[in-house]
Motif scaffolding. Structure first.
Motif, PDB file in Angstrom:
ATOM      1  N   UNK A  93       1.209  -1.094  -0.125  1.00 21.96           N
ATOM      2  CA  UNK A  93       0.454   0.149   0.022  1.00 21.96           C
ATOM      3  C   UNK A  93       0.844   1.101   0.405  1.00 21.96           C
ATOM      4  N   UNK A  94       0.732   2.185  -0.351  1.00 24.07           N
ATOM      5  CA  UNK A  94       0.874   3.508  -0.691  1.00 24.07           C
ATOM      6  C   UNK A  94       1.984   4.160   0.461  1.00 24.07           C
ATOM      7  N   UNK A  95       0.677   3.444   1.418  1.00 20.96           N
ATOM      8  CA  UNK A  95       1.115   4.560   3.047  1.00 20.96           C
ATOM      9  C   UNK A  95       2.260   3.973   3.570  1.00 20.96           C
ATOM     10  N   UNK A  96       2.244   2.412   3.683  1.00 23.32           N
ATOM     11  CA  UNK A  96       3.531   1.747   4.235  1.00 23.32           C
ATOM     12  C   UNK A  96       4.624   1.957   3.752  1.00 23.32           C
ATOM     13  N   UNK A  97       4.538   2.533   1.940  1.00 25.54           N
ATOM     14  CA  UNK A  97       5.767   3.061   1.133  1.00 25.54           C
ATOM     15  C   UNK A  97       6.353   3.832   1.909  1.00 25.54           C
ATOM     16  N   UNK A 256       9.785  16.287 -11.921  1.00 27.31           N
ATOM     17  CA  UNK A 256       8.461  15.669 -12.783  1.00 27.31           C
ATOM     18  C   UNK A 256       7.566  14.942 -10.566  1.00 27.31           C
ATOM     19  N   UNK A 257       7.832  15.323  -9.408  1.00 30.87           N
ATOM     20  CA  UNK A 257       7.289  15.439  -7.858  1.00 30.87           C
ATOM     21  C   UNK A 257       5.752  16.444  -8.412  1.00 30.87           C
ATOM     22  N   UNK A 258       6.811  17.340  -8.477  1.00 31.88           N
ATOM     23  CA  UNK A 258       5.746  18.594  -8.463  1.00 31.88           C
ATOM     24  C   UNK A 258       4.847  18.982  -9.379  1.00 31.88           C
ATOM     25  N   UNK A 259       4.700  18.109 -10.747  1.00 28.76           N
ATOM     26  CA  UNK A 259       3.743  17.682 -11.705  1.00 28.76           C
ATOM     27  C   UNK A 259       3.116  16.824 -11.031  1.00 28.76           C
ATOM     28  N   UNK A 260       3.103  16.460 -11.170  1.00 27.80           N
ATOM     29  CA  UNK A 260       2.879  14.836 -10.550  1.00 27.80           C
ATOM     30  C   UNK A 260       1.467  14.622  -9.256  1.00 27.80           C
ATOM     31  N   UNK A 261       2.502  14.870  -8.340  1.00 29.36           N
ATOM     32  CA  UNK A 261       1.744  15.109  -6.940  1.00 29.36           C
ATOM     33  C   UNK A 261       0.411  16.726  -7.230  1.00 29.36           C
ATOM     34  N   UNK A 262       0.355  17.592  -7.845  1.00 26.69           N
ATOM     35  CA  UNK A 262      -0.148  18.559  -8.433  1.00 26.69           C
ATOM     36  C   UNK A 262      -1.344  17.477  -8.862  1.00 26.69           C
ATOM     37  N   UNK A 269      -6.587  11.902  -6.637  1.00 36.87           N
ATOM     38  CA  UNK A 269      -6.051  10.643  -6.171  1.00 36.87           C
ATOM     39  C   UNK A 269      -4.912  11.401  -4.571  1.00 36.87           C
ATOM     40  N   UNK A 270      -4.161  10.217  -4.302  1.00 33.53           N
ATOM     41  CA  UNK A 270      -3.468  10.364  -3.182  1.00 33.53           C
ATOM     42  C   UNK A 270      -2.540  10.639  -3.608  1.00 33.53           C
ATOM     43  N   UNK A 271      -1.119  11.874  -3.247  1.00 27.53           N
ATOM     44  CA  UNK A 271       0.010  11.926  -4.077  1.00 27.53           C
ATOM     45  C   UNK A 271       0.598  10.873  -4.287  1.00 27.53           C
ATOM     46  N   UNK A 272       0.853   9.642  -3.277  1.00 31.48           N
ATOM     47  CA  UNK A 272       1.268   8.510  -4.088  1.00 31.48           C
ATOM     48  C   UNK A 272       0.874   7.033  -4.175  1.00 31.48           C
ATOM     49  N   UNK A 273      -0.034   7.598  -5.191  1.00 27.51           N
ATOM     50  CA  UNK A 273      -1.219   6.700  -6.243  1.00 27.51           C
ATOM     51  C   UNK A 273      -0.076   7.007  -7.239  1.00 27.51           C
ATOM     52  N   UNK A 274       0.014   5.685  -7.995  1.00 27.30           N
ATOM     53  CA  UNK A 274       0.343   5.604  -9.282  1.00 27.30           C
ATOM     54  C   UNK A 274      -0.415   6.010 -10.180  1.00 27.30           C
ATOM     55  N   UNK A 275      -0.019   6.482 -11.197  1.00 25.58           N
ATOM     56  CA  UNK A 275      -0.999   6.507 -12.920  1.00 25.58           C
ATOM     57  C   UNK A 275      -0.070   7.123 -13.365  1.00 25.58           C
ATOM     58  N   UNK A 276      -0.666   6.685 -14.759  1.00 25.08           N
ATOM     59  CA  UNK A 276       0.410   6.839 -16.165  1.00 25.08           C
ATOM     60  C   UNK A 276       0.531   8.597 -16.957  1.00 25.08           C
ATOM     61  N   UNK A 277       0.514   9.675 -16.075  1.00 30.16           N
ATOM     62  CA  UNK A 277       0.515  10.797 -16.386  1.00 30.16           C
ATOM     63  C   UNK A 277       1.898  11.759 -16.223  1.00 30.16           C
ATOM     64  N   UNK A 278       2.933  10.675 -16.206  1.00 24.51           N
ATOM     65  CA  UNK A 278       4.363  11.477 -15.639  1.00 24.51           C
ATOM     66  C   UNK A 278       4.563  12.002 -17.453  1.00 24.51           C
TER      67      UNK A 278
END
Length: 359
Positions: A93-97, A256-262, A269-278
């Motif tokens: 789970x993202x929260x564990x990581x 990458x971090x800034x744009x993906x989080x925003x 979505x959760x900021x640590x949830x994976x997606x395909x928008x990188x």
């Protein structure tokens, strides 16, 4: 200013470790299966992170010592590797990581007694922006951010490794200029470890039969140790590096971090949830091949690092560096958003055809 002994020692052990671990990967469950967001061909061993870490430790023990704080960083990095290996075997789970990243970053900051005490004179006010009691919490969060920035970057062959290689080369040289020999040795050892991994991961035809991935164990390890090196470089002293200079050593992971989080927050979505928008997904959708994207990332990273070293040697004012970095970010966004316009200048054989295997 790069320590050749540390580099070659880690390089040799990195290649040797991968040759040993690769055939063992299926038995250990460390193989990446195609499916979902992963469209590469066949099963690929995910042992790069373990091999890089082992090579760094062995090189440090056998004569290229990282110093007290360096060994503390290597010790805390064990958590990155262990959690990453578990995640590579069976997604956590993202929260564990995220919790593991916070623990490791906290151990680094309080174990080395190092923190970002000031952001520097970013706005030309004449005095540095002191963080005071927020120094330690801010540093922990910044470390976790870089860990996840590198994790987001690891989506195509060679991307995370090449970006890390450029940043490490810059940190090794900057460590020499700032009079921090431990950073020079540690960065040199990491260069060797990453270079050994890239032999098995570059987007070329010659290594398809023995390709490996670094996995979460590798990407989070690199992000964590790069954060540790950056932290050592900005410590107060006669030759300290300005935080604004360090930004230029790691542009793409920060972007990458800034744009993906925003993006994820806007989508609920959760900021640590994976997606395909990188960014690499945008370039692929525009028609760029994996090799072209690799070279774009490599050239942009190398150019940014070269500028950082030049700016440090010339004592370029921090507000100029900070505003320039923001302009750089805007330019990168424009490139990613209008990637199709640049496709015309790319030779047709280098364009993406159909479902090119992704990492």
């Amino acid at each position: 200013m790069i320590n050749a002994f540390a580099l070659l020692l880690a390089l040799a052990f990195s290649i040797a470790s991968l040759l040993v671990l690769r055939p063992l990967a299926p038995r250990l469950g460390l193989v990446d299966q195609p499916g979902g967001r992963k469209t590469h061909s066949g099963e690929v061993p995910v042992v790069g992170g373990v091999a890089m870490y082992l090579s760094m430790v062995i090189a440090a023990v056998m004569g290229a010592p990282w110093g007290t704080n360096g060994f503390m960083a290597l010790s805390a990095a064990v958590l990155m590797v262990l959690v990453g290996v578990i995640d590579d075997c069976r997604p956590l789970r993202p929260r564990l990581r995220l919790g593991a990243h916070l623990v490791a970053a906290t151990c680094l900051v309080y174990g080395t007694n190092q923190s970002v005490e000031s952001l520097g004179n970013l706005f030309g006010s004449g005095s540095g922006f002191s963080l005071g009691w927020l120094a330690e919490p801010f540093t922990v969060i910044a470390c976790v951010a870089l860990i996840n920035g590198f994790n987001m970057l690891d989506g195509l062959d060679g991307l995370a490794g090449s970006v890390a290689l450029c940043a490490l080369a810059g940190m090794a040289v900057l460590g020499g200029l700032c009079g921090v020999p431990a950073v020079v040795i540690a960065a040199s050892g990491m260069i060797g470890a990453v270079a050994g991994f890239l032999v098995f991961n570059l987007p070329t035809q010659y290594n398809r039969r023995f390709r490996v991935f670094m996995g979460d164990a590798g990407s989070t390890l690199l992000g964590f140790l790069l954060a540790a090196l950056a932290l050592a470089l900005v410590q107060p002293g006669a030759g300290e590096a300005a935080p604004a200079v360090v930004l230029w050593l790691l542009p793409i992971p920060i972007f990458e971090l800034f744009t993906s989080t925003c993006r994820r927050l806007v989508r609920g979505m959760s900021p640590v949830e994976a997606d395909a928008g990188h960014f690499h997904h945008r370039f692929l959708a525009a028609g760029f091949s994996v090799r072209v994207i690799f070279f774009v990332y490599l050239l942009v990273s190398a150019g940014s690092v070269a500028f950082a070293l030049w700016a440090h040697s010339r004592n370029i004012e921090e507000p100029v560096l900070f505003l320039g970095f923001i302009a750089f970010f805007c330019s990168w966004l424009a490139l990613a958003r209008n990637a199709q316009l640049f496709l015309k200048v790319i030779p047709e054989p280098l364009r993406r055809v159909g479902d090119t295997p992704l990492h």
